[in-house]
Design a protein around this motif. Structure first.
Motif, mmCIF file in Angstrom:
data_model
loop_
_atom_site.group_PDB
_atom_site.id
_atom_site.type_symbol
_atom_site.label_atom_id
_atom_site.label_comp_id
_atom_site.label_asym_id
_atom_site.label_seq_id
_atom_site.Cartn_x
_atom_site.Cartn_y
_atom_site.Cartn_z
ATOM 1 N N LYS A 72 0.833 -1.047 -0.040
ATOM 2 C CA LYS A 72 0.115 0.132 -0.074
ATOM 3 C C LYS A 72 0.870 1.046 -0.058
ATOM 4 C CE LYS A 72 -3.996 -2.023 2.246
ATOM 5 N NZ LYS A 72 -4.782 -1.788 3.349
ATOM 6 N N LEU A 73 1.845 1.202 0.692
ATOM 7 C CA LEU A 73 2.873 2.368 0.729
ATOM 8 C C LEU A 73 3.807 2.367 -0.495
ATOM 9 C CD1 LEU A 73 4.320 2.092 4.247
ATOM 10 C CD2 LEU A 73 2.664 3.461 3.591
ATOM 11 N N LEU A 74 4.123 1.456 -1.086
ATOM 12 C CA LEU A 74 5.029 1.537 -2.420
ATOM 13 C C LEU A 74 4.130 1.802 -3.566
ATOM 14 C CD1 LEU A 74 7.154 -1.773 -2.041
ATOM 15 C CD2 LEU A 74 7.951 0.609 -1.748
ATOM 16 N N ILE A 75 2.822 1.473 -3.660
ATOM 17 C CA ILE A 75 2.219 1.844 -4.717
ATOM 18 C C ILE A 75 1.868 3.294 -4.797
ATOM 19 C CG2 ILE A 75 1.181 -0.489 -5.046
ATOM 20 C CD1 ILE A 75 -1.423 0.745 -3.935
ATOM 21 N N GLN A 76 2.150 4.066 -3.952
ATOM 22 C CA GLN A 76 1.810 5.499 -3.917
ATOM 23 C C GLN A 76 2.752 6.162 -4.874
ATOM 24 O OE1 GLN A 76 -0.916 6.603 -2.160
ATOM 25 N NE2 GLN A 76 -0.975 4.633 -1.808
ATOM 26 N N PRO A 77 2.406 7.475 -5.406
ATOM 27 C CA PRO A 77 3.092 8.078 -6.618
ATOM 28 C C PRO A 77 4.424 8.267 -6.627
ATOM 29 C CG PRO A 77 0.886 8.992 -6.545
ATOM 30 C CD PRO A 77 1.036 7.918 -5.293
ATOM 31 N N GLY A 78 4.785 8.995 -5.302
ATOM 32 C CA GLY A 78 6.228 8.935 -5.020
ATOM 33 C C GLY A 78 7.128 7.985 -4.728
ATOM 34 N N MET A 79 6.542 7.008 -3.862
ATOM 35 C CA MET A 79 7.109 5.666 -3.197
ATOM 36 C C MET A 79 7.340 4.912 -4.686
ATOM 37 S SD MET A 79 8.143 6.244 -0.405
ATOM 38 C CE MET A 79 8.565 4.532 -0.298
ATOM 39 N N ARG A 80 6.660 4.741 -5.638
ATOM 40 C CA ARG A 80 6.921 3.843 -6.596
ATOM 41 C C ARG A 80 8.046 3.924 -7.543
ATOM 42 N NH1 ARG A 80 1.391 5.283 -8.289
ATOM 43 N NH2 ARG A 80 1.591 6.847 -10.151
ATOM 44 N N HIS A 81 8.352 5.337 -7.666
ATOM 45 C CA HIS A 81 9.721 5.729 -8.425
ATOM 46 C C HIS A 81 10.818 5.358 -7.530
ATOM 47 C CE1 HIS A 81 7.101 7.422 -11.576
ATOM 48 N NE2 HIS A 81 6.492 8.106 -10.709
ATOM 49 N N VAL A 82 10.516 5.485 -6.294
ATOM 50 C CA VAL A 82 11.876 5.329 -5.311
ATOM 51 C C VAL A 82 12.178 3.912 -5.356
ATOM 52 C CG1 VAL A 82 12.789 5.263 -2.920
ATOM 53 C CG2 VAL A 82 11.238 7.228 -4.135
ATOM 54 N N ALA A 83 11.009 2.949 -5.319
ATOM 55 C CA ALA A 83 11.276 1.526 -5.134
ATOM 56 C C ALA A 83 11.997 1.193 -6.662
ATOM 57 C CB ALA A 83 9.982 1.080 -5.192
ATOM 58 N N GLY A 84 11.388 1.772 -7.949
ATOM 59 C CA GLY A 84 12.010 1.276 -9.145
ATOM 60 C C GLY A 84 13.325 1.812 -9.348
ATOM 61 N N ALA A 85 13.682 2.866 -8.670
ATOM 62 C CA ALA A 85 15.296 3.121 -8.737
ATOM 63 C C ALA A 85 15.947 2.262 -8.024
ATOM 64 C CB ALA A 85 15.423 4.851 -8.359
ATOM 65 N N LEU A 86 15.613 2.032 -6.830
ATOM 66 C CA LEU A 86 16.422 1.215 -5.958
ATOM 67 C C LEU A 86 16.571 -0.361 -6.707
ATOM 68 C CD1 LEU A 86 14.880 1.954 -2.404
ATOM 69 C CD2 LEU A 86 17.262 2.501 -3.244
ATOM 70 N N ALA A 87 15.649 -0.703 -7.368
ATOM 71 C CA ALA A 87 15.425 -1.850 -7.872
ATOM 72 C C ALA A 87 16.523 -2.242 -9.073
ATOM 73 C CB ALA A 87 14.116 -2.452 -8.052
ATOM 74 N N HIS A 88 16.480 -0.958 -9.773
ATOM 75 C CA HIS A 88 17.395 -0.742 -10.771
ATOM 76 C C HIS A 88 18.777 -0.621 -10.493
ATOM 77 C CE1 HIS A 88 17.966 0.256 -15.062
ATOM 78 N NE2 HIS A 88 18.906 1.062 -14.712
ATOM 79 N N SER A 89 19.166 -0.090 -9.314
ATOM 80 C CA SER A 89 20.771 -0.112 -8.916
ATOM 81 C C SER A 89 21.171 -1.465 -8.293
ATOM 82 C CB SER A 89 20.632 1.055 -7.732
ATOM 83 O OG SER A 89 19.814 0.506 -6.521
ATOM 84 N N VAL A 90 20.340 -2.398 -8.098
ATOM 85 C CA VAL A 90 20.866 -3.636 -7.547
ATOM 86 C C VAL A 90 21.233 -4.349 -8.790
ATOM 87 C CG1 VAL A 90 20.211 -5.971 -6.492
ATOM 88 C CG2 VAL A 90 19.157 -3.698 -5.570
ATOM 89 N N PRO A 91 22.507 -4.827 -8.666
ATOM 90 C CA PRO A 91 23.314 -5.852 -10.089
ATOM 91 C C PRO A 91 22.258 -7.075 -9.983
ATOM 92 C CG PRO A 91 24.826 -4.995 -8.556
ATOM 93 C CD PRO A 91 23.661 -4.690 -7.891
ATOM 94 N N THR A 92 22.284 -7.456 -11.237
ATOM 95 C CA THR A 92 21.420 -8.919 -11.485
ATOM 96 C C THR A 92 21.823 -9.817 -10.629
ATOM 97 O OG1 THR A 92 20.998 -7.852 -13.706
ATOM 98 C CG2 THR A 92 20.645 -10.273 -13.424
#
Length: 213
Positions: A72-92
């Protein structure tokens, strides 16, 4: 949701009936989670000969209530971009390492998640969850009642999106509904687990055989 619905209807129109089959061809729909809501909407809006539909762990009411608090927190407009950026920064390689400890994910699912779990994918997934959870609210009687003679609902006892109280209320309101319960261990995202996918597929195949005779 509206765009997803239009996409599915267009697929039937352009890739099934327009190319290969006459308009009176029998169609069977199988929907999972929000896909069950879309399948019900397709039945409501089209005149195709949809003879049966099977809804696996269907989420067609109060979707937001079933979401875990972190989601519920992560789907909020600001948080989902933060979560996406963090996921992108983690090496495969790091993603693969941690996914290796997941008890139910199949190897193909682990590879897919590790390879594609980036900013674009996660932010879009969270955006879709945000929209869907705010659009799928109260149970729509006009969506359920007219379709009951050709719909079958499959629930899991441990599905947080369709808790037992919700299923009980649904069966009380629609006692004539075709409702089936899976084994206790089947989770909502069964499709990421080969063994659970096989069990659900066998159950659906059994129901298909019963109702398509």
């Amino acid at each position: 949701l509206e765009e997803q619905l239009e996409h599915k209807i267009a697929f039937l129109r352009e890739h099934v009936f327009a190319r290969h089959h006459p308009p009176d061809t029998r169609v069977v729909l199988v929907g999972h989670s929000v896909g069950s809501y879309i399948a019900l909407k397709m039945m409501q809006r089209t005149s195709y000969n949809i003879t049966q539909s099977f809804h696996l762990f269907p989420t067609f009411q109060n979707l937001h209530d079933g979401l875990a608090i972190p989601i519920k927190l992560l789907i909020q407009p600001g948080m989902r971009h933060v979560a996406g950026a963090l996921a992108h920064s983690v090496p495969t390689a790091v993603k693969r390492f941690f996914l290796g400890y997941h008890p139910t994910l199949g190897e193909n699912a682990k590879h897919t998640v590790a390879s594609h779990f980036d900013y674009s994918v996660l932010s879009n997934v969270l955006y879709m969850a945000y929209r869907e959870s705010h659009e799928i609210c109260e149970l729509e009687h006009e969506l359920i009642a007219p379709q009951l003679d050709r719909t079958h609902f499959v629930y899991s006892p441990q599905d947080q999106y369709t808790p037992a109280a919700q299923v009980s209320a649904f069966t009380h309101q629609y006692p004539q509904a075709s409702v089936h319960i899976t084994e206790e261990h089947i989770m909502h995202a069964f499709c990421v687990c080969p063994e659970q996918s096989r069990e659900v597929a066998e159950k659906v195949a059994h129901l298909l055989a019963l109702h398509l005779q």
